[in-house]
Design an enzyme around this catalytic site. Structure first.
Site, short mmCIF file in Angstrom:
data_model
loop_
_atom_site.label_atom_id
_atom_site.label_comp_id
_atom_site.label_asym_id
_atom_site.label_seq_id
_atom_site.Cartn_x
_atom_site.Cartn_y
_atom_site.Cartn_z
N GLU A 131 40.03 47.47 29.64
CA GLU A 131 39.34 46.37 28.97
C GLU A 131 38.80 46.84 27.63
OE1 GLU A 131 36.43 43.07 30.64
OE2 GLU A 131 35.37 44.94 30.36
N GLY A 159 40.52 43.37 34.59
CA GLY A 159 41.85 42.78 34.45
C GLY A 159 42.30 42.14 35.76
N HIS A 186 31.35 44.38 38.12
CA HIS A 186 32.30 44.36 36.99
C HIS A 186 33.69 44.07 37.50
CE1 HIS A 186 30.19 46.04 33.36
NE2 HIS A 186 29.24 45.99 34.28
N GLY A 194 35.24 41.07 37.80
CA GLY A 194 35.24 39.96 38.75
C GLY A 194 36.52 39.13 38.72
N SER A 195 37.19 39.11 37.57
CA SER A 195 38.40 38.27 37.45
C SER A 195 39.40 38.62 38.56
CB SER A 195 39.06 38.47 36.08
OG SER A 195 38.24 37.97 35.05
N ASN A 206 30.64 40.02 36.13
CA ASN A 206 31.31 39.94 34.82
C ASN A 206 32.64 39.23 34.94
OD1 ASN A 206 29.22 41.61 34.12
ND2 ASN A 206 30.49 43.02 32.97
ZN LIG Z 1 33.02 46.19 33.01
#
Ligand SMILES: [Zn+2]
Length: 402
Positions: free
Chosen positions: A223, A269, A307, A309-310, A329
């Site tokens: 990221e 990602g 972190h 989360g997608s 996130n």
């Molecule tokens: Zn992160």
């Protein structure tokens, strides 16, 4: 009073929530008499939490409310006013708070890609400019907004130093920091160095009521210029002992406010199914471990953030929230949503977007109202907003204000 609040909300037993709400009640009377006409408060939230940028004791109250009631706030990476406004528009729609999150690259983009980023000058200026935009407009959206910055590794600390200087100036003028919170990600360093540097910054942050988010273990994936795709998989899972060590060390700082990004197999990602093995049980085990070690009555002494989360399943998200996750996130999914809105707009009006004049309605018809950049940007904003409303549903962050 500041000291007492810090101890009670971040290092203390569950019973501490009661005095906290008493404090809130006292505040209600105050706001009725002096601030009711201008400051919007929320029926379901502590009275300290108002519409606009939330910092310091109000932020503590907000995160404590989330942990106690079992919801998590979407933390969203933004790259300009379009994505910032999408966040606040979404929050107004789902009826909850939002965390607007600047990455170093996002801040640089706001300043302008053509600028030199020597000594992080563009990243600092752009992040501050974005924060000031939020301060100006957040109240108009009528929602609590947390102003946060994302991953900052050791080499990037000058970026945070620049933002801290801006917050110190703002604090001097208004009694509040410019930013609600900053993340330091020193997970590349040894645990001792990681927490040592975090403690140094916690001392500075605490003086101006800024919350620290720190990382233990490594968030996998890639990221915004940080590539952890090849990292050893054992480092993707934080140990409860590490969380406890960090908790004890940071709690020694007066007025400390902190949250922990522990790794439990989460990645940045979106990847094909089967490539991510989430173990939110690590968060549950860590809470249990800390509770025992410090002899707390509080079942979940630590505030966790999630972190990557997608692409996570709703079951995993909810199980993580039960372990004291108060923010998740989201970046990859909202990036896609923004693009998808633009893509759909172009597909729908393709024949009106091929030249300045001439479309299916006539060779001499002007197309200005279709190629005005606001049209495509607005389509992106709306799609991002809708994706965030969905995220808030997953996080049980809907209708938590009134
Ligand atoms: Zn992160």
């Amino acid at each position: 009073m500041k000291l007492a609040l810090a101890t009670l909300l971040f290092a203390a037993p569950a019973a501490a929530f009661a005095p906290s709400s008493n404090f809130g009640v006292a505040n209600t009377a105050l706001s009725m008499s002096t601030e009711a006409a201008t400051e919007k408060t929320f029926a379901k939230l502590p009275a300290s939490v108002k519409a606009g940028v939330v910092t310091g004791p109000a932020l503590k109250d907000l995160l404590s409310d989330a942990k106690a009631k079992g919801y998590a706030i979407p933390g969203v990476n933004i790259v300009g006013t379009n994505s910032i406004n999408s966040c606040m528009e979404a929050a107004a729609k789902y009826g909850g708070p939002i965390m607007v999150t600047f990455s170093k690259g996002g801040g640089q983009f706001i300043a302008g890609k053509s600028l030199s980023n020597e000594a992080d000058s563009a990243s600092i200026a752009g992040t501050i400019a974005g924060a000031k935009h939020v301060h100006e407009v957040a109240k108009l959206y009528g929602v609590p907004v947390v102003l946060h910055t994302d991953h900052c590794q050791k080499a990037w600390l000058p970026w945070i130093d620049g933002l801290l200087a801006a917050s110190e100036e703002h604090f001097e003028a208004t009694g509040e920091p410019l930013f609600s919170s900053h993340m330091l990600d020193l997970s590349e360093e040894s645990l001792e160095e990681n927490i040592g540097i975090c403690k140094e910054y916690m001392e500075k942050f605490a003086k101006v009521n800024i919350l620290l988010e720190f990382e233990l273990g490594v968030t996998g994936g890639e990221e915004d210029g940080v590539d952890n795709t090849d990292v050893d998989s054992s480092r993707l899972y934080t140990q409860p002992e590490e969380v406890h060590y960090a908790y004890e060390e940071l709690s020694k700082v007066e007025n400390a406010m902190f949250t922990c990004a522990a790794s439990f197999g989460n990645v940045h990602g979106v990847y094909a199914p089967g490539n991510v093995d989430l173990q939110p049980v690590i968060l549950h085990n860590s809470q249990k471990y800390i509770k025992e070690k410090i002899g707390s009555d509080e079942d979940k002494p630590m505030f966790f953030v999630f972190h990557g989360g997608s692409g996570s399943s709703v079951d995993d998200i909810r199980y993580a929230i039960e372990a004291g996750v108060i923010k998740m996130n989201i970046d990859t999914d909202t990036q896609w949503a923004f693009w998808d809105g633009v893509r759909e707009y172009e597909a729908k009006y393709h024949d009106f977007l091929q030249g300045q004049i001439g479309n299916p309605e006539g060779d001499d018809k002007p197309n200005k109202k279709y190629y005005d950049p606001r049209m495509m940007l607005r389509a992106g904003e709306e799609a991002m907003r809708d994706r965030l409303v969905k995220a808030a549903e997953d996080l049980k962050c809907v209708d938590v204000l009134n």
